[in-house]
Design a protein around this motif. Sequence first.
Motif, PDB file in Angstrom:
ATOM      1  N   GLU A 127      -6.098   0.784   4.993  1.00 48.98           N
ATOM      2  CA  GLU A 127      -5.206  -0.318   4.633  1.00 48.98           C
ATOM      3  C   GLU A 127      -5.593  -0.902   3.272  1.00 48.98           C
ATOM      4  OE1 GLU A 127      -2.097  -3.120   5.268  1.00 48.98           O
ATOM      5  OE2 GLU A 127      -2.626  -1.377   6.487  1.00 48.98           O
ATOM      6  N   GLN A 128      -6.896  -0.979   3.015  1.00 55.45           N
ATOM      7  CA  GLN A 128      -7.404  -1.494   1.749  1.00 55.45           C
ATOM      8  C   GLN A 128      -6.954  -0.615   0.583  1.00 55.45           C
ATOM      9  OE1 GLN A 128     -11.670  -1.459   1.574  1.00 55.45           O
ATOM     10  NE2 GLN A 128     -11.788  -2.472  -0.423  1.00 55.45           N
ATOM     11  N   MET A 129      -7.026   0.697   0.774  1.00 55.76           N
ATOM     12  CA  MET A 129      -6.593   1.626  -0.265  1.00 55.76           C
ATOM     13  C   MET A 129      -5.085   1.515  -0.506  1.00 55.76           C
ATOM     14  SD  MET A 129      -7.085   3.979  -2.511  1.00 55.76           S
ATOM     15  CE  MET A 129      -8.719   4.697  -2.287  1.00 55.76           C
ATOM     16  N   ILE A 130      -4.307   1.467   0.579  1.00 55.00           N
ATOM     17  CA  ILE A 130      -2.852   1.367   0.443  1.00 55.00           C
ATOM     18  C   ILE A 130      -2.480   0.115  -0.352  1.00 55.00           C
ATOM     19  CG2 ILE A 130      -0.680   1.016   1.690  1.00 55.00           C
ATOM     20  CD1 ILE A 130      -1.690   3.831   1.937  1.00 55.00           C
ATOM     21  N   GLN A 131      -3.109  -1.020  -0.024  1.00 52.76           N
ATOM     22  CA  GLN A 131      -2.795  -2.262  -0.711  1.00 52.76           C
ATOM     23  C   GLN A 131      -3.171  -2.187  -2.193  1.00 52.76           C
ATOM     24  OE1 GLN A 131      -0.965  -4.723   0.522  1.00 52.76           O
ATOM     25  NE2 GLN A 131      -0.811  -3.451   2.355  1.00 52.76           N
ATOM     26  N   ALA A 132      -4.286  -1.549  -2.509  1.00 53.88           N
ATOM     27  CA  ALA A 132      -4.700  -1.405  -3.900  1.00 53.88           C
ATOM     28  C   ALA A 132      -3.699  -0.555  -4.679  1.00 53.88           C
ATOM     29  CB  ALA A 132      -6.097  -0.783  -3.968  1.00 53.88           C
ATOM     30  N   VAL A 133      -3.264   0.530  -4.057  1.00 51.67           N
ATOM     31  CA  VAL A 133      -2.288   1.414  -4.696  1.00 51.67           C
ATOM     32  C   VAL A 133      -0.965   0.691  -4.921  1.00 51.67           C
ATOM     33  CG1 VAL A 133      -0.875   3.464  -4.334  1.00 51.67           C
ATOM     34  CG2 VAL A 133      -3.330   3.559  -3.867  1.00 51.67           C
ATOM     35  N   LEU A 134      -0.485  -0.016  -3.897  1.00 55.23           N
ATOM     36  CA  LEU A 134       0.794  -0.715  -4.021  1.00 55.23           C
ATOM     37  C   LEU A 134       0.714  -1.836  -5.053  1.00 55.23           C
ATOM     38  CD1 LEU A 134       2.132  -0.888  -0.347  1.00 55.23           C
ATOM     39  CD2 LEU A 134       2.505   0.855  -2.099  1.00 55.23           C
ATOM     40  N   ARG A 135      -0.455  -2.475  -5.185  1.00 56.01           N
ATOM     41  CA  ARG A 135      -0.609  -3.509  -6.220  1.00 56.01           C
ATOM     42  C   ARG A 135      -0.425  -2.918  -7.609  1.00 56.01           C
ATOM     43  NH1 ARG A 135      -4.844  -5.630  -3.042  1.00 56.01           N
ATOM     44  NH2 ARG A 135      -6.388  -4.459  -4.249  1.00 56.01           N
ATOM     45  N   CYS A 136      -0.995  -1.741  -7.820  1.00 59.11           N
ATOM     46  CA  CYS A 136      -0.842  -1.068  -9.120  1.00 59.11           C
ATOM     47  C   CYS A 136       0.621  -0.753  -9.407  1.00 59.11           C
ATOM     48  CB  CYS A 136      -1.651   0.236  -9.137  1.00 59.11           C
ATOM     49  SG  CYS A 136      -3.413   0.025  -9.316  1.00 59.11           S
ATOM     50  N   MET A 137       1.313  -0.206  -8.410  1.00 58.66           N
ATOM     51  CA  MET A 137       2.694   0.185  -8.627  1.00 58.66           C
ATOM     52  C   MET A 137       3.617  -1.025  -8.741  1.00 58.66           C
ATOM     53  SD  MET A 137       2.472   3.450  -8.926  1.00 58.66           S
ATOM     54  CE  MET A 137       0.986   2.977  -9.812  1.00 58.66           C
ATOM     55  N   ASP A 138       3.299  -2.081  -7.974  1.00 61.13           N
ATOM     56  CA  ASP A 138       4.103  -3.305  -8.086  1.00 61.13           C
ATOM     57  C   ASP A 138       3.955  -3.916  -9.477  1.00 61.13           C
ATOM     58  OD1 ASP A 138       5.133  -3.166  -5.550  1.00 61.13           O
ATOM     59  OD2 ASP A 138       3.626  -4.483  -4.652  1.00 61.13           O
ATOM     60  N   LYS A 139       2.769  -3.804 -10.040  1.00 57.90           N
ATOM     61  CA  LYS A 139       2.547  -4.316 -11.393  1.00 57.90           C
ATOM     62  C   LYS A 139       3.413  -3.554 -12.389  1.00 57.90           C
ATOM     63  CE  LYS A 139      -1.085  -5.245 -14.789  1.00 57.90           C
ATOM     64  NZ  LYS A 139      -2.536  -5.142 -15.106  1.00 57.90           N
ATOM     65  N   ARG A 140       3.506  -2.241 -12.198  1.00 62.23           N
ATOM     66  CA  ARG A 140       4.361  -1.440 -13.085  1.00 62.23           C
ATOM     67  C   ARG A 140       5.827  -1.829 -12.930  1.00 62.23           C
ATOM     68  NH1 ARG A 140       2.746   4.364 -15.187  1.00 62.23           N
ATOM     69  NH2 ARG A 140       0.609   3.876 -15.751  1.00 62.23           N
ATOM     70  N   LEU A 141       6.244  -2.018 -11.690  1.00 59.43           N
ATOM     71  CA  LEU A 141       7.633  -2.427 -11.448  1.00 59.43           C
ATOM     72  C   LEU A 141       7.909  -3.794 -12.075  1.00 59.43           C
ATOM     73  CD1 LEU A 141       8.106  -1.334  -7.719  1.00 59.43           C
ATOM     74  CD2 LEU A 141       9.081  -0.239  -9.748  1.00 59.43           C
ATOM     75  N   ASP A 142       6.964  -4.717 -11.954  1.00 52.49           N
ATOM     76  CA  ASP A 142       7.127  -6.049 -12.532  1.00 52.49           C
ATOM     77  C   ASP A 142       7.229  -5.975 -14.059  1.00 52.49           C
ATOM     78  OD1 ASP A 142       7.111  -7.292 -10.090  1.00 52.49           O
ATOM     79  OD2 ASP A 142       4.984  -7.830 -10.158  1.00 52.49           O
TER      80      ASP A 142
END
Length: 351
Positions: A127-142
């Motif tokens: 879960e920790q890895m998934i959240q880290a990955v999604l944070r990176c991609m959400d930053k790109r989307l933002d």
Amino acid sequence: MSLPSSNASNLNPNTLTQYQAFSVLVVDDEIGMQAILKKALGKYFGKVSSAGSVEEAETLRCNEHFDLIVLDINLPGRSGIEWEEAFNECDRKADVIFMTGYADLEMTISALKLGASDFILKPFNLEQMIQAVLRCMDKRLDQRMQYALKRDVSRHIKTEIIGNSDKTKQLKLLISQFAPSRASVLVEGESGTGKELVARGVHEASKRTGPFVPINCGAIAPELLESELFGHTSGAFTGAKKNREGLFRVANGGTLFLDEIGEMPLPMQAALLRVLEQRTIRPVGSEKELSVDVRVVAATNRNLQEEVEKGHFRRDLFYRLNVLKIDVTPLRERPSDLIELVPYFTRLLSS
């Protein structure tokens, strides 16, 4: 280590659609770890590749585009921190998440200095890895959304279509019917009839979570249009001092509005046709294909069917764009709309 079962189902379907355009590379010498991360990340991203060493990963990186690299530091041969090419990429750089079971403060500082987006210690909760990955991609989307909003703020217009004439009611009905589809839309009408208003209406009614990105194809020099749409790498041409993301990638998950499509030069028409067929783009100066999820709405004040017959517009591109068609009638053909338009503009101008 178990796979989380609820993350994907809890996310907005449109958000998941945006993630599908991203690609991830997992670099770890443990086959089991590769398999676990590929299965978990595969629920979110369109492409997840894996490699067991820096050398193998570099081969993949040179031939394919990756938005994110999940990289183990302790690898056979060169370590993850010694993979200089991934951090000094002259082309568009990927985000990097380091993982390791043998971290110390010096190693952590080195990773952060290289520009790592995150640093995760093994053994970790998936879960920790998934959240880290999604944070990176959400930053790109933002970042894409902010760029689109900044670019569009000076020309932002109201999206409400005013009027209750029969033709305006029919126009609103077509917008609501066409919006849920991913198919291209062609909007034809005289100058000043509100074609961009219609395009925005289609985008907003579609509920796509990406931005609405407009571009006037007739207002940009032909030699710059390819770079504007597809982006470019540093040094791709004179004046290209740094990498630039094209509007197709900026509009990912949303809508790209190609105004005055009839003004697009024939060579660019061929390039646009390829994008519509393959859903991938190639930035100027790059050899890598980038996947995109973009709905295209095109508009023109010309009769494109006639332009095709004259040889001024590609027939195959016309058929690709003309999947769904909206004709916008001029105000002189719907005078009853003035009953609502006059008070509306009076209030707007006096406010």
